[in-house]
Design an enzyme around this catalytic site. Structure first.
Site, PDB file in Angstrom:
ATOM      1  N   SER A   1      -2.128  -1.473  -2.525  1.00 54.69           N
ATOM      2  CA  SER A   1      -1.961  -0.956  -1.177  1.00 54.69           C
ATOM      3  C   SER A   1      -2.756  -1.818  -0.187  1.00 54.69           C
ATOM      4  O   SER A   1      -2.535  -3.017  -0.107  1.00 54.69           O
ATOM      5  CB  SER A   1      -2.376   0.517  -1.114  1.00 54.69           C
ATOM      6  OG  SER A   1      -1.956   1.104   0.092  1.00 54.69           O
TER       7      SER A   1
ATOM      8  N   ASP B   1       8.680   3.698  -3.326  1.00 55.78           N
ATOM      9  CA  ASP B   1       7.554   3.712  -2.400  1.00 55.78           C
ATOM     10  C   ASP B   1       8.056   3.761  -0.955  1.00 55.78           C
ATOM     11  O   ASP B   1       8.742   2.856  -0.508  1.00 55.78           O
ATOM     12  CB  ASP B   1       6.689   2.473  -2.630  1.00 55.78           C
ATOM     13  CG  ASP B   1       5.371   2.518  -1.882  1.00 55.78           C
ATOM     14  OD1 ASP B   1       5.170   3.450  -1.082  1.00 55.78           O
ATOM     15  OD2 ASP B   1       4.549   1.608  -2.097  1.00 55.78           O
TER      16      ASP B   1
ATOM     17  N   HIS C   1       4.234   5.206  -4.289  1.00 56.76           N
ATOM     18  CA  HIS C   1       3.138   4.302  -3.932  1.00 56.76           C
ATOM     19  C   HIS C   1       2.052   4.238  -4.999  1.00 56.76           C
ATOM     20  O   HIS C   1       1.454   3.191  -5.220  1.00 56.76           O
ATOM     21  CB  HIS C   1       2.538   4.737  -2.593  1.00 56.76           C
ATOM     22  CG  HIS C   1       1.601   3.747  -1.994  1.00 56.76           C
ATOM     23  ND1 HIS C   1       1.980   2.460  -1.668  1.00 56.76           N
ATOM     24  CD2 HIS C   1       0.288   3.843  -1.657  1.00 56.76           C
ATOM     25  CE1 HIS C   1       0.956   1.810  -1.154  1.00 56.76           C
ATOM     26  NE2 HIS C   1      -0.081   2.622  -1.141  1.00 56.76           N
TER      27      HIS C   1
END
Length: 207
Positions: free
Chosen positions: A66, A151, A183
């Site tokens: 991320s 995601d 995610h």
């Protein structure tokens, strides 16, 4: 367990302004300075532990997911000779490309403009906004990409685009897409596969 013992020479660092636990001033220092302040903080920390003899320059790897994936791609883009390998999970690679597709649009503005971006974000960014987003976005480090196909936070094409750019430059790249993951990529089977592939990938280059 044998694999983990064999890669125990890898030292993982996360020392940067903007991290939790160092007060509000440190926390608020990062918005608007991503890709520069955080990169310099990590590179300074790495040089320090190398000087102390705690890390081998020939066995440095970097791993993140991320936003930490964003930092990872920035690190291998700005200091490619520093790392022998990298692994990223659902990384933020192109902020300009994300503005019409993500579920947290204000993040793009805050990370690029600083806290004032909270009051100016719009679903129709101007050409100046897009130019700034692109300049804030992150090439010869071998890189493993771990991507969740479902995601919505950082859409899968973000990582695929960056992986394609690396491949076009002749960089060794491996992409693993988890068709049902979002995610977090944290289902039991996916978690096992990510850990195994990260270990194998980093071990391959830490010889």
């Amino acid at each position: 367990m044998k694999l983990l013992r064999e890669v125990n020479s890898i030292i993982i660092l996360l020392v940067q302004g903007g991290s939790l636990g160092f007060g509000e001033e440190a926390l608020q220092s990062l918005p608007g300075n991503v890709g520069s302040q955080d990169v310099n903080d990590v590179l300074t920390a790495i040089d320090h532990v190398i000087d102390m003899g705690l890390a081998s320059p020939s066995k440095l790897t970097v791993l993140g997911g991320s936003h930490s994936g964003f930092l990872t791609t920035k690190l291998i883009g700005q200091a490619p000779d520093k790392f022998v390998a990298a692994a990223v999970g659902n990384p933020v690679c192109n902020i300009a490309l994300m503005v019409d597709t993500i579920d947290f649009l204000d993040w793009c503005y805050v990370k690029s403009y600083g806290n004032k971006g909270k009051n100016s974000f719009t679903e129709s960014p101007s050409s100046d906004d897009l130019t700034l987003f692109y300049s804030k976005s992150p090439m010869k480090t071998p890189t493993l990409f771990l991507l969740g196909a479902q995601d919505r936070h950082v859409p899968v094409f973000n990582g695929l685009q960056y992986a394609r750019a690396l491949k076009e430059r002749g960089v060794e790249t491996k992409v693993i897409v988890f068709p049902k993951d979002v995610h977090g990529i944290d289902s039991p089977q996916s978690d096992f596969e990510t850990s195994l592939n990260i270990g194998l990938w980093l071990k391959k280059y830490c010889k």
